[in-house]
Design a protein around this motif. Structure first.
Motif, short mmCIF file in Angstrom:
data_model
loop_
_atom_site.label_atom_id
_atom_site.label_comp_id
_atom_site.label_asym_id
_atom_site.label_seq_id
_atom_site.Cartn_x
_atom_site.Cartn_y
_atom_site.Cartn_z
N GLU A 65 0.84 -1.18 0.00
CA GLU A 65 0.00 0.00 0.00
C GLU A 65 0.89 1.24 0.00
O GLU A 65 1.97 1.23 0.58
N PRO A 66 0.44 2.31 -0.66
CA PRO A 66 1.27 3.53 -0.73
C PRO A 66 1.70 4.05 0.64
O PRO A 66 2.82 4.57 0.78
N GLU A 67 0.85 3.91 1.64
CA GLU A 67 1.19 4.38 2.98
C GLU A 67 2.41 3.64 3.54
O GLU A 67 3.26 4.24 4.19
N PHE A 68 2.49 2.33 3.28
CA PHE A 68 3.64 1.56 3.76
C PHE A 68 4.90 1.94 2.99
O PHE A 68 5.98 2.05 3.58
N ILE A 69 4.77 2.16 1.70
CA ILE A 69 5.94 2.55 0.91
C ILE A 69 6.46 3.91 1.37
O ILE A 69 7.66 4.11 1.54
N ASN A 70 5.54 4.85 1.59
CA ASN A 70 5.96 6.17 2.07
C ASN A 70 6.65 6.08 3.42
O ASN A 70 7.68 6.74 3.65
N GLU A 71 6.10 5.28 4.32
CA GLU A 71 6.72 5.14 5.65
C GLU A 71 8.07 4.45 5.55
O GLU A 71 9.02 4.81 6.24
N LEU A 72 8.19 3.46 4.66
CA LEU A 72 9.47 2.78 4.46
C LEU A 72 10.52 3.78 3.98
O LEU A 72 11.66 3.77 4.46
N LYS A 73 10.15 4.66 3.07
CA LYS A 73 11.08 5.68 2.59
C LYS A 73 11.47 6.63 3.72
O LYS A 73 12.65 6.99 3.84
N ASN A 74 10.52 7.02 4.55
CA ASN A 74 10.82 7.90 5.68
C ASN A 74 11.77 7.24 6.67
O ASN A 74 12.69 7.87 7.20
N ILE A 75 11.55 5.96 6.94
CA ILE A 75 12.43 5.22 7.86
C ILE A 75 13.83 5.13 7.27
O ILE A 75 14.82 5.31 7.99
N ALA A 76 13.93 4.88 5.98
CA ALA A 76 15.25 4.80 5.33
C ALA A 76 16.00 6.11 5.47
O ALA A 76 17.21 6.12 5.74
N ILE A 77 15.29 7.22 5.32
CA ILE A 77 15.93 8.53 5.48
C ILE A 77 16.43 8.70 6.92
O ILE A 77 17.56 9.12 7.14
N ARG A 78 15.57 8.36 7.88
CA ARG A 78 15.97 8.50 9.30
C ARG A 78 17.17 7.60 9.63
O ARG A 78 18.02 7.98 10.42
N MET A 79 17.20 6.41 9.05
CA MET A 79 18.27 5.46 9.34
C MET A 79 19.51 5.71 8.46
O MET A 79 20.52 5.01 8.61
N GLU A 80 19.40 6.67 7.55
CA GLU A 80 20.48 6.99 6.62
C GLU A 80 20.94 5.76 5.85
O GLU A 80 22.13 5.44 5.76
N THR A 81 19.97 5.08 5.27
CA THR A 81 20.23 3.91 4.46
C THR A 81 19.25 3.92 3.29
O THR A 81 18.43 4.83 3.16
N SER A 82 19.33 2.93 2.44
CA SER A 82 18.42 2.87 1.29
C SER A 82 17.25 1.93 1.57
O SER A 82 17.34 1.03 2.41
N VAL A 83 16.18 2.15 0.84
CA VAL A 83 15.02 1.25 0.93
C VAL A 83 15.45 -0.16 0.54
O VAL A 83 15.07 -1.14 1.19
N SER A 84 16.26 -0.27 -0.49
CA SER A 84 16.73 -1.60 -0.94
C SER A 84 17.52 -2.31 0.15
O SER A 84 17.36 -3.52 0.34
N ALA A 85 18.36 -1.59 0.87
CA ALA A 85 19.14 -2.20 1.95
C ALA A 85 18.22 -2.73 3.05
O ALA A 85 18.44 -3.83 3.58
N ILE A 86 17.19 -1.96 3.38
CA ILE A 86 16.24 -2.41 4.40
C ILE A 86 15.51 -3.66 3.93
O ILE A 86 15.41 -4.65 4.67
N ILE A 87 15.03 -3.64 2.69
CA ILE A 87 14.30 -4.79 2.17
C ILE A 87 15.20 -6.02 2.11
O ILE A 87 14.77 -7.12 2.47
N ASN A 88 16.44 -5.85 1.69
CA ASN A 88 17.37 -6.98 1.64
C ASN A 88 17.62 -7.55 3.03
O ASN A 88 17.69 -8.77 3.20
N ASN A 89 17.74 -6.68 4.02
CA ASN A 89 17.95 -7.14 5.39
C ASN A 89 16.75 -7.93 5.90
O ASN A 89 16.90 -9.00 6.49
N ILE A 90 15.56 -7.40 5.66
CA ILE A 90 14.35 -8.10 6.09
C ILE A 90 14.22 -9.43 5.37
O ILE A 90 13.90 -10.46 5.98
#
Length: 65
Positions: free
Chosen positions: A18-43
């Motif tokens: 859902e767009p809300e989850f994608i937007n929040e994922l992008k916000n978390i990536a910014i806060r964590m100073e990492t990329s969305v792809s890195a987060i997804i790969n880790n998960i």
């Protein structure tokens, strides 16, 4: 639902969330100073084999909001 393309273990794939989850994922990536792809790969690399990746992403996002 919105699709995003990522590379998992060297293979291109798309994930529908859902767009809300994608937007929040992008916000978390910014806060964590990492990329969305890195987060997804880790998960992806740490989720249980019987857990759907999109479900694991939603839970992770809610835990890190």
């Amino acid at each position: 639902m919105k699709k995003i393309s990522v590379s998992l273990s060297g293979h291109q794939t798309s994930i529908s969330l859902e767009p809300e989850f994608i937007n929040e994922l992008k916000n978390i990536a910014i806060r964590m100073e990492t990329s969305v792809s890195a987060i997804i790969n880790n998960i992806d690399s740490t989720r249980a084999p019987d857990t759907n990746l999109c479900s694991a992403l939603r839970v992770w996002i809610l835990q890190h909001k």
